[in-house]
Design a protein around this motif. Structure first.
Motif, PDB file in Angstrom:
ATOM      1  N   ASP A 195     -16.993  65.629 -55.865  1.00 37.73           N
ATOM      2  CA  ASP A 195     -17.893  64.637 -55.288  1.00 37.73           C
ATOM      3  C   ASP A 195     -18.445  65.145 -53.956  1.00 37.73           C
ATOM      4  OD1 ASP A 195     -15.569  64.523 -53.865  1.00 37.73           O
ATOM      5  OD2 ASP A 195     -14.964  62.555 -54.629  1.00 37.73           O
ATOM      6  N   GLU A 328     -18.922  51.262 -52.156  1.00 39.19           N
ATOM      7  CA  GLU A 328     -17.786  51.518 -53.039  1.00 39.19           C
ATOM      8  C   GLU A 328     -17.142  52.862 -52.743  1.00 39.19           C
ATOM      9  OE1 GLU A 328     -20.492  48.559 -54.612  1.00 39.19           O
ATOM     10  OE2 GLU A 328     -20.807  50.624 -53.963  1.00 39.19           O
ATOM     11  N   ILE A 329     -17.932  53.853 -52.368  1.00 39.97           N
ATOM     12  CA  ILE A 329     -17.377  55.172 -52.044  1.00 39.97           C
ATOM     13  C   ILE A 329     -16.626  55.128 -50.724  1.00 39.97           C
ATOM     14  CG2 ILE A 329     -17.930  57.572 -51.509  1.00 39.97           C
ATOM     15  CD1 ILE A 329     -20.269  57.407 -53.398  1.00 39.97           C
ATOM     16  N   THR A 331     -15.320  52.593 -49.047  1.00 40.60           N
ATOM     17  CA  THR A 331     -14.085  51.806 -49.054  1.00 40.60           C
ATOM     18  C   THR A 331     -12.945  52.558 -49.721  1.00 40.60           C
ATOM     19  OG1 THR A 331     -14.849  50.712 -51.079  1.00 40.60           O
ATOM     20  CG2 THR A 331     -15.225  49.555 -49.006  1.00 40.60           C
ATOM     21  N   GLY A 332     -13.269  53.531 -50.585  1.00 38.72           N
ATOM     22  CA  GLY A 332     -12.230  54.296 -51.259  1.00 38.72           C
ATOM     23  C   GLY A 332     -11.388  55.143 -50.321  1.00 38.72           C
ATOM     24  N   PHE A 333     -11.909  55.448 -49.134  1.00 38.90           N
ATOM     25  CA  PHE A 333     -11.128  56.231 -48.166  1.00 38.90           C
ATOM     26  C   PHE A 333     -10.067  55.387 -47.456  1.00 38.90           C
ATOM     27  CE2 PHE A 333     -15.092  58.711 -48.451  1.00 38.90           C
ATOM     28  CZ  PHE A 333     -14.562  59.967 -48.714  1.00 38.90           C
ATOM     29  N   GLU A 334     -10.227  54.054 -47.527  1.00 36.27           N
ATOM     30  CA  GLU A 334      -9.272  53.117 -46.915  1.00 36.27           C
ATOM     31  C   GLU A 334      -9.065  53.399 -45.428  1.00 36.27           C
ATOM     32  OE1 GLU A 334      -5.730  53.269 -49.237  1.00 36.27           O
ATOM     33  OE2 GLU A 334      -6.619  52.226 -50.945  1.00 36.27           O
ATOM     34  N   GLU A 338     -16.475  52.001 -44.348  1.00 43.71           N
ATOM     35  CA  GLU A 338     -17.608  51.193 -44.799  1.00 43.71           C
ATOM     36  C   GLU A 338     -18.283  50.447 -43.659  1.00 43.71           C
ATOM     37  OE1 GLU A 338     -13.847  48.749 -45.311  1.00 43.71           O
ATOM     38  OE2 GLU A 338     -14.504  50.809 -45.671  1.00 43.71           O
TER      39      GLU A 338
END
Length: 605
Positions: A195, A328-329, A331-334, A338
């Motif tokens: 990615d 969505e991408i 927020t995936g890193f937490e 975002e």
């Protein structure tokens, strides 16, 4: 005896000198000239500044052996133990997957360009035709991705971008090493996944003893103009960062700004309106400095952003994300990444993230055209707020029912506007009508309107999506171009903005027919002036926003006509007013105090 031996010694010395001059040939003039020139060169060597370049004329005149020796001295003075990496070949290396292509330079072991394959940049030619170009980030030659290394013996330290790194290419990774000895080197390793993520690691192998202080990674980014509406893009471009124990924050978007963070920093992000380059530490950067510099609107670049982070002298892991600002991408890193999407803070951001965005995504799952989704989203918002709208329209119907009685008051009192206002307020109190009842529901709706104002230009899913005559919903919808530019308005004409202004005038006219504005006649004309003023302001706004505003007006007009003519019973409203007159009235209250204040003002007048 001693004197005799001394005489014999001097005599032998004299014989040797005679033999030397007798046997040796006469000196060659050319050789004498060479010796003289060598003496002059030696003087030059002593006077040459060791910080000069290899192209210095004094260096070119030297013999190859002396020139090499001089360069070695200069490199040692300039690079210290890293003199071994002072020369080399600048190689270009690329890592590539389905969504991105990363280009690196072995000089500095740094990123020089990133192409996002799934996105493009739109530019206008001289005829205002839109042309799509590859979307490149971090491509400016003036950019920096360099470490400041305080090497012992090197005055002022050195920059890693000045060093030539040895390249080790792997299947999906590249390693760069700058050597300071046989087993001593500074290493940078980049590994690409599937990615927009690069795993990035630096190592300081065997060189801890030659470094003073903590290395600093400087990232200087001349952000390019990517969107057609660069005014909007400039407003949303800045540096974001997150301290380990705090929420993300950012530098000012409106002008020059800087912030020195002396607490551990988890990540730093250089963000455009829809794309960002973020460096996340596996642990944390000990400190960071972030700066933004605004550029003139005529400049080829949008803004300059700069970050300087401390990097410990150890194996230090980082993650570099360069890609779209997709919720969505990120927020995936937490890691609260975002928050760089400019949805707004507090209640505005919550409305956009938790309510409006999910509804939009749900609708987009069934409908492909984003413009149609905007219309449906507008309808949903209007229906959700209809209870407030109904209260506003019902209050307006009460005011309309009282208008004949207000006209009677005017005829009875005459031109005394102060007395007319007192009697009108008395009528409102007797009938239980709140003259501000139609305004309060509108005020309550304002946060939702402002949230949508932030949502449409910030959500990347609208980018380069077309609807009707608008080619890009995050840019202005230019229905025509002017041969000149009007200050504050621009050189284009936005049709959605014009339609919004027209429908606003129509809606205002319909609502004001039953309103009494005799107390302040200027308001009658001011309400029509406002749409014309905002016509200039909204002309360069995102087409998604002006499209929403136009269809919002159409829906408002439709709901108003339906509600007033088919839902609200006018006879019931009139009976309600009469019944209220018969009820005993409480003393006090806002209207009572307002009426008393107006009577006192009238008495003083």
């Amino acid at each position: 005896m001693k004197d005799k031996n001394s005489l014999i010694g001097f005599g032998l010395l004299g014989l040797l000198m005679v033999a030397y001059f007798w046997l040796m040939p006469d000196p060659d003039p050319a050789e004498n000239a060479g010796e003289t020139e060598m003496g002059r060169d030696s003087t030059q060597v002593a006077q040459v500044d060791t910080s000069s370049t290899a192209e210095n004329p004094a260096v070119r005149e030297l013999s190859p052996e002396i020139a090499d020796s001089l360069r070695d001295q200069r490199y040692v003075a300039q690079f210290g133990d890293f003199a071994l990496s002072a020369t080399g070949t600048d190689e270009t290396v690329t890592l590539e997957n389905d969504v991105a292509k990363y280009t690196f330079s072995s000089k500095g072991g740094r990123l020089t360009q990133i192409q996002l394959k799934e996105y493009s940049k739109i530019v206008l030619d001289e005829n205002k035709n839109e042309i799509k170009e590859p979307l490149l980030l971090f491509e400016d030659d003036k950019n920096k991705f360099s470490y400041k290394l305080n090497v012992r013996g090197v005055r002022g330290g050195l920059e890693s971008e000045e060093l030539y790194f040895k390249t080790i290419k792997e299947a999906n990774a590249v390693v760069f090493r700058a050597y300071a000895g046989a087993d001593r080197y500074f290493e940078q390793r980049y590994q690409l996944g599937d990615d927009y993520v690069l795993k990035y690691e630096v190592k300081f192998v065997g060189i801890e003893g030659i470094l003073d202080g903590t290395p600093q990674l400087e990232v200087l980014n001349y952000l390019d103009k990517i969107e057609k509406a660069d005014d909007y893009e400039r407003m949303y471009t800045t540096v974001y960062w997150k301290e380990t124990d705090d929420d993300p924050t950012y530098c000012s978007c409106r002008g020059d700004d800087s912030d020195l963070i002396k607490q551990p920093v988890k990540w730093v992000s250089h963000a455009n309106q829809f794309f960002n380059t973020t460096i996340m530490a596996d642990n944390a950067f000990p400190s960071a400095l972030n700066e933004t510099k605004a550029l003139d609107t005529e400049d080829e670049n949008l803004k300059i952003v700069r970050s300087v982070m401390e990097v410990p002298v150890e194996d230090f892991g980082m993650t570099i994300y360069t890609g779209p600002n997709k919720y969505e991408i990120l927020t995936g890193f937490e890691q609260d990444l975002e928050d760089i999407i400019p949805f707004g803070r507090s209640i505005l951001g919550t409305l956009n993230r938790r309510i409006i965005r999910p509804i939009f995504n749900l609708l987009s799952g069934f409908i492909g055209n984003k413009g149609v989704v905007i219309i449906l989203l507008t309808l949903i918002v209007k229906l959700a707020l209809f209870p407030l709208t109904y209260k506003m329209l019902y209050s307006q119907s009460k005011m309309a029912a009282l208008k004949p009685e207000i006209e009677k008051i005017k005829k009875r009192i005459g031109d005394d506007s102060q007395a007319v206002q007192v009697e009108t307020m008395k009528l409102y109190r007797e009938t239980g009508v709140n003259p501000l009842g139609g305004c309060l529901p509108m005020v309550i709706q304002m946060p939702i309107w402002i949230a949508l104002y932030r949502f449409f230009p910030a959500y990347i899913d609208f980018r380069q999506e077309s609807f009707l005559w608008a080619s890009d919903l995050v840019s202005y919808d230019a229905i025509a171009w002017l041969p000149f530019e009007i200050p504050m308005y621009g050189a284009h004409i936005s049709l959605f903005t014009i339609l919004w202004a027209i429908t606003t005038v129509i809606y205002t006219y319909y609502n004001s027919k039953h309103m009494d504005m005799s107390a302040n006649p200027a308001m009658k004309y001011m309400q029509y002036f406002m749409p014309l003023m905002f016509l200039v302001f909204f002309n360069s706004m995102a087409a998604a926003l002006t499209c929403y505003m136009f269809f919002s007006n159409l829906i408002n007009i439709a709901l108003t006509l339906i509600t007033k003519n088919f839902v609200i019973n006018k006879e019931k409203v009139a009976k309600e007013l009469e019944d209220y007159k018969k009820k005993p009235k409480k003393k006090g209250g806002f209207q009572d105090r307002l009426e008393k204040a107006m009577k006192e003002a009238q008495a003083q007048q």
